[in-house]
Motif scaffolding. Structure first.
Motif, PDB file in Angstrom:
ATOM      1  N   ARG A 268       5.817  -1.778  -3.358  1.00 29.99           N
ATOM      2  CA  ARG A 268       5.357  -0.970  -4.505  1.00 29.99           C
ATOM      3  C   ARG A 268       5.482  -1.749  -5.804  1.00 29.99           C
ATOM      4  O   ARG A 268       4.640  -1.639  -6.692  1.00 29.99           O
ATOM      5  CB  ARG A 268       6.162   0.336  -4.600  1.00 29.99           C
ATOM      6  N   HIS A 276      -0.085   7.871  -4.094  1.00 33.45           N
ATOM      7  CA  HIS A 276       0.771   8.961  -3.676  1.00 33.45           C
ATOM      8  C   HIS A 276       1.392   8.735  -2.309  1.00 33.45           C
ATOM      9  O   HIS A 276       2.529   9.109  -2.048  1.00 33.45           O
ATOM     10  CB  HIS A 276      -0.011  10.285  -3.688  1.00 33.45           C
ATOM     11  N   TYR A 277       0.653   8.104  -1.408  1.00 38.53           N
ATOM     12  CA  TYR A 277       1.166   7.900  -0.053  1.00 38.53           C
ATOM     13  C   TYR A 277       1.922   6.590   0.102  1.00 38.53           C
ATOM     14  O   TYR A 277       2.299   6.217   1.190  1.00 38.53           O
ATOM     15  CB  TYR A 277       0.021   7.981   0.963  1.00 38.53           C
ATOM     16  N   GLU A 299      15.032   8.456   6.214  1.00 38.96           N
ATOM     17  CA  GLU A 299      14.287   9.318   5.301  1.00 38.96           C
ATOM     18  C   GLU A 299      12.865   8.783   5.236  1.00 38.96           C
ATOM     19  O   GLU A 299      12.654   7.580   5.207  1.00 38.96           O
ATOM     20  CB  GLU A 299      14.891   9.246   3.891  1.00 38.96           C
ATOM     21  N   ARG A 300      11.877   9.675   5.173  1.00 36.97           N
ATOM     22  CA  ARG A 300      10.494   9.224   5.160  1.00 36.97           C
ATOM     23  C   ARG A 300       9.930   9.024   3.765  1.00 36.97           C
ATOM     24  O   ARG A 300       9.108   8.138   3.530  1.00 36.97           O
ATOM     25  CB  ARG A 300       9.612  10.174   5.972  1.00 36.97           C
ATOM     26  N   ALA A 301      10.405   9.823   2.818  1.00 32.05           N
ATOM     27  CA  ALA A 301       9.826   9.734   1.468  1.00 32.05           C
ATOM     28  C   ALA A 301       9.859   8.299   0.923  1.00 32.05           C
ATOM     29  O   ALA A 301       8.859   7.827   0.374  1.00 32.05           O
ATOM     30  CB  ALA A 301      10.529  10.699   0.520  1.00 32.05           C
ATOM     31  N   GLY A 304       6.965   5.716   2.664  1.00 32.91           N
ATOM     32  CA  GLY A 304       5.517   5.918   2.658  1.00 32.91           C
ATOM     33  C   GLY A 304       4.986   6.233   4.047  1.00 32.91           C
ATOM     34  O   GLY A 304       5.646   6.884   4.848  1.00 32.91           O
ATOM     35  N   PHE A 305       3.763   5.782   4.319  1.00 27.68           N
ATOM     36  CA  PHE A 305       3.124   6.098   5.600  1.00 27.68           C
ATOM     37  C   PHE A 305       2.791   4.872   6.446  1.00 27.68           C
ATOM     38  O   PHE A 305       2.507   4.996   7.622  1.00 27.68           O
ATOM     39  CB  PHE A 305       1.860   6.930   5.367  1.00 27.68           C
ATOM     40  N   TRP A 307       4.242   2.432   8.167  1.00 28.71           N
ATOM     41  CA  TRP A 307       5.486   1.908   8.735  1.00 28.71           C
ATOM     42  C   TRP A 307       5.524   2.187  10.228  1.00 28.71           C
ATOM     43  O   TRP A 307       4.853   3.079  10.736  1.00 28.71           O
ATOM     44  CB  TRP A 307       6.703   2.572   8.073  1.00 28.71           C
ATOM     45  N   GLY A 308       6.346   1.419  10.908  1.00 30.91           N
ATOM     46  CA  GLY A 308       6.590   1.648  12.326  1.00 30.91           C
ATOM     47  C   GLY A 308       8.012   1.275  12.682  1.00 30.91           C
ATOM     48  O   GLY A 308       8.607   0.372  12.105  1.00 30.91           O
ATOM     49  N   LEU A 309       8.575   2.061  13.610  1.00 35.62           N
ATOM     50  CA  LEU A 309       9.843   1.727  14.247  1.00 35.62           C
ATOM     51  C   LEU A 309       9.544   1.639  15.733  1.00 35.62           C
ATOM     52  O   LEU A 309       8.694   2.377  16.229  1.00 35.62           O
ATOM     53  CB  LEU A 309      10.878   2.837  14.031  1.00 35.62           C
TER      54      LEU A 309
ATOM     55  N   ARG B 290       5.000  16.407   6.678  1.00 33.54           N
ATOM     56  CA  ARG B 290       6.382  16.530   6.199  1.00 33.54           C
ATOM     57  C   ARG B 290       6.779  17.988   6.079  1.00 33.54           C
ATOM     58  O   ARG B 290       7.359  18.391   5.071  1.00 33.54           O
ATOM     59  CB  ARG B 290       6.514  15.839   4.836  1.00 33.54           C
ATOM     60  N   LEU B 309       7.662   4.802  16.822  1.00 28.81           N
ATOM     61  CA  LEU B 309       7.466   5.876  15.855  1.00 28.81           C
ATOM     62  C   LEU B 309       6.744   5.244  14.690  1.00 28.81           C
ATOM     63  O   LEU B 309       6.968   4.075  14.389  1.00 28.81           O
ATOM     64  CB  LEU B 309       8.812   6.407  15.349  1.00 28.81           C
TER      65      LEU B 309
END
Lengths: 381, 381
Positions: A268, A276-277, A299-301, A304-305, A307-309, B290, B309
Motif C-alpha cells: 500500500r 478500498h479492497y 485478521e483479514r482487514a 486486503g483480498f 492473499w493466499g495461505l 466479511r 485459503l
C-alpha cells in the motif's frame, strides 16, 4: 517375503494400538536379501528431523509417557486421546518404521548394482532409524570422495526444502522471500543459498541471539518477532526486498497473518491512490511446519483480498517442479554438501538413547538450534 | 472539469476526515456534459450490497453514530478509531461516492452514442447511490425489452460473482462447490446455476428456515452450521459431491477451517492406507466476504498439507478468467435477468432514507435475507 541375507539389525518402531496406546521400541529384524536393483545400507548416521517426530509420536503427548524396558532395549509408552484416533485410523496397530533420511555404507548389493558394494551412500524415504536399510540403488546418492556418513546424513530434507523454497518462488512469480524460524539448520542453508544467488531474504527469528547468529553469517535482513518494533522492522525489510512470498515453520498463532499484513502495508505504501479492497499485489505465505501446534489466527482487514495461505510439503512441491528441476537441485546438494548444506548437531546418540526421557524431551521440544544425530551402529549391547 | 449539462442531482457521499470523523451526507452536484462516448443515466434503482457498506462506513462503528441534518438532507457522523486511520490514509478527507451498481434511463448521450437516448440501461462501477451517473456507454448494459430498472439494478455484483465462482471452479480443476451464507440472494442464484448446469453444490446455512428456503428451490445438499450434526452432515455432503472448493462469505471464525477439515476427512475416507501428511487432494476455500469481521481461526492438524485459503474478489477474478469469458457471462445474465438472476428486496427506500438510523442498522447488520433497494428519484424534497 524376501529371503534373509544373513544380517540382523535393530529398527526403531512406533506403534499406536486401537485402544490408544503408543509404544516405541527397538525391534530386532532379519535383513532381507536385496533384489537385483537393490542394496542393503548399513546406516551409520541419521538425523532427528521435526518431520520424524510426527510419525514417531502421532497425536500422543510426551508429558505422560512411561519409560521402561532396559538401557539397551528401552520401551516408551504413552496414551493417545481417544478423540485423536479417528484421524489416524489407517496406522492403528501397524508397526511403523521412523526416520526420513540418513547415510551409511553399502554392505550387500543386488546383481545389477554390485559396483556399489563398499560405497558410501545417502538415502531418503523412511525407515532410516535402523541399523540396516534396504533401498533401490536408483533412489540413493553415492557420496563424493571424502564425504563421511555424518556429512551426508541430512542430505535431503533440509537442503531440498531450502532449494524447493527458492524454486517455488521462481515458479510462482515472486522475487524475494520471507522465512520464519530462520536460525534453524534449514534457515541457515536458505540464507546461504539466497546470499549466493542474490535473492532478497527476510529472516524472522525469535531472539537477539538468533539474529546475531544469522547476521554473523552475512544475513542482510533479520527481524526479531519478539522485539517491540517487529511490525515496523518487518514492513521496512519487505519494502526493501519486495518479498511477497513467505515460508513459515511456526504455523500456529498470529505470525503468518502478521507477515501477510506487513506485505500488504508495504504494497500500500508503494501504491498510489485509495483502493478500498487493498493492494492487488498477490501475497502468499506457505505453512510448512508446526513448531506451534495451536490454531492459526489472522485478521483479514489488514491483508486486503489478494492473499493466499496454504500448506507446503516437500514431495508434492518437487513433483510440481518436475524431475529435471529435482535432479538439478540434487546435483547442487551433492556439490555443496560440506559447505552450503552442512548440518550442525547438538549431540550424537545411539538408537537406544533416542528413546531416553531426557533425549526425547530435548528433541520433541523443537527448539531452534537443537538437532540430534543418531548413530545406529553405536552402543549396541 | 466538463461543462454542466443543465441537470443537478443528489449524490450520497462518504468522507472520513484526518481527525477521524466519518460524515455521510447527500450532496447536490451539477451533472457534467457527457463526452462523445458517454451517457448520463438517471438512476432509478440501486441496491445496497455488503460490498457498498465497506466504502460507506470504512472502519467506523455504527453503534456510536449521531444522526443529524433534516429528513430530506440527513447527515450521519461517527468516529473512527485513531488506530484504524493509517490503513485508510489514501481516502482521508476525500468525499467518496458510494454504490457499485444500478439501473436507470439514459437522459443525455454523447455524439457517438445518441442512439441510447431514452433506453433503459444497467451500470456497474461505483457512484450509483446518486440521482445521475455519467458512464462510458461501452460499460453499460442495455436492458432487454420489458425489463424495468428494478429488474436490472442488481445485474452485476451478485450474478457475476455467482457465475465467477463456477468459472473459477472450472479454471482451477475442481468439479463441485461449497458455499456459505447460502440462503443469500447470491446463494440462491448460485443454487439455480448449479442445478441448471448439473454442478454439485453444498449449501451451508445458519438456520432451519434458510435450509427450508433452499430446499424449496430444489437444493440437493443443505447443511446447517448451527445443527449438532454439522460436521458429519458436511462431510457426507462433500463425499457425495466431491467438492474440494469452497466460497465463504463469513470470513471470520472457524467456518473456513471446518470446511477444509471436512474436505480432508472426506478425502481420507476415500483414500487407502495411512498417509502421515494427509490426503494429497488439494482443498481450497476462498474468503470473499466479511459477514464476521472477527479473526479467522483454523487448526492445521485436521486439514493435512494440501490446502489453500485465499481472498477472492470479483474484478481480479474476472480479469484472470479473460474478456471472452466475462462477455459470455454478461450475456447469460442479460438473458436470465428475470429468472436465475432475479433479486429479492426487503424494502425500497429513498437516498435520504438510506441514512436513517433504523434503515442503516438493518442493512449494516448484514443479515442473510435482508436486502434494500434504493430508488434515488423517490422522496426528493
Amino acid at each position: 517375503m524376501a529371503e534373509g541375507c544373513g544380517l540382523n539389525g535393530l529398527e526403531l518402531r512406533s506403534r499406536i494400538s486401537r485402544d490408544g496406546v503408543l509404544e516405541l521400541s527397538l525391534q530386532a529384524v532379519a535383513v532381507p536379501e536385496p533384489a537385483a536393483d537393490e542394496i542393503i545400507v548399513q546406516v551409520e548416521a541419521t538425523p532427528v528431523n521435526p518431520s520424524d517426530i510426527g510419525v514417531l509420536l502421532g497425536p500422543a503427548a510426551l508429558d505422560a509417557a512411561e519409560f521402561g524396558g532396559t538401557a539397551a532395549r528401552p520401551v516408551v509408552r504413552a496414551s493417545v486421546p481417544a478423540a485423536a484416533l479417528s484421524a489416524i485410523a489407517a496406522r492403528l496397530d501397524a508397526s511403523l518404521p521412523v526416520g526420513n533420511e540418513g547415510a551409511g555404507t553399502v554392505v550387500r548389493a543386488g546383481a545389477d548394482v554390485v559396483g556399489l558394494l563398499g560405497k558410501r551412500v545417502a538415502v531418503f524415504g523412511g525407515a532410516m532409524w535402523a541399523q540396516y536399510r534396504r533401498a533401490k540403488a536408483a533412489d540413493c546418492l553415492v557420496l563424493p570422495e571424502g564425504t563421511t556418513p555424518r556429512d551426508g546424513a541430512s542430505w535431503y530434507v533440509n537442503p531440498m526444502t531450502a532449494l524447493g523454497f527458492v524454486e517455488t518462488m521462481r515458479q510462482e512469480g515472486h522475487t524475494a522471500l520471507v522465512h520464519t524460524a530462520a536460525a534453524s539448520n534449514l534457515g541457515q542453508m536458505l540464507n546461504s543459498i539466497c546470499l549466493a544467488d542474490g535473492i532478497g531474504l527476510v529472516n524472522i527469528v525469535r531472539s537477539p541471539q538468533q539474529a546475531a547468529l544469522l547476521r554473523g553469517q552475512g544475513a542482510r535482513h533479520v527481524v526479531d518477532s519478539g522485539a517491540p518494533d517487529f511490525t515496523a522492522a518487518l514492513t521496512a525489510a519487505l519494502t526493501e526486498t519486495g518479498a511477497t512470498l513467505g515460508f513459515d515453520a511456526v504455523g500456529g498463532g498470529p505470525l503468518a497473518g502478521q507477515i501477510l499484513a506487513a506485505m500488504e502495508a508495504a504494497a500500500r505504501q508503494a501504491a498510489s491512490g485509495y483502493h478500498h479492497y487493498g493492494s492487488d499485489r498477490h501475497k502468499q505465505v506457505y505453512l510448512y511446519g508446526r513448531l506451534n501446534t495451536g490454531p492459526t489466527i489472522f485478521e483479514r482487514a489488514p491483508i486486503g483480498f489478494a492473499w493466499g495461505l496454504g500448506g507446503w510439503l516437500l514431495m508434492p512441491a518437487l513433483k510440481k517442479l518436475g524431475a529435471a528441476t529435482e535432479a538439478r537441485l540434487r546435483g547442487r546438494v551433492t556439490a555443496e554438501l560440506k559447505t552450503t548444506f552442512a548440518s550442525h548437531y547438538t549431540a550424537e546418540i545411539s538408537l537406544a538413547e533416542a528413546l531416553r526421557p531426557e533425549t526425547m524431551r530435548a528433541y520433541c521440544q523443537r527448539a531452534t538450534g537443537e538437532k540430534f544425530l543418531i548413530l545406529p551402529q553405536q552402543g549396541v549391547g
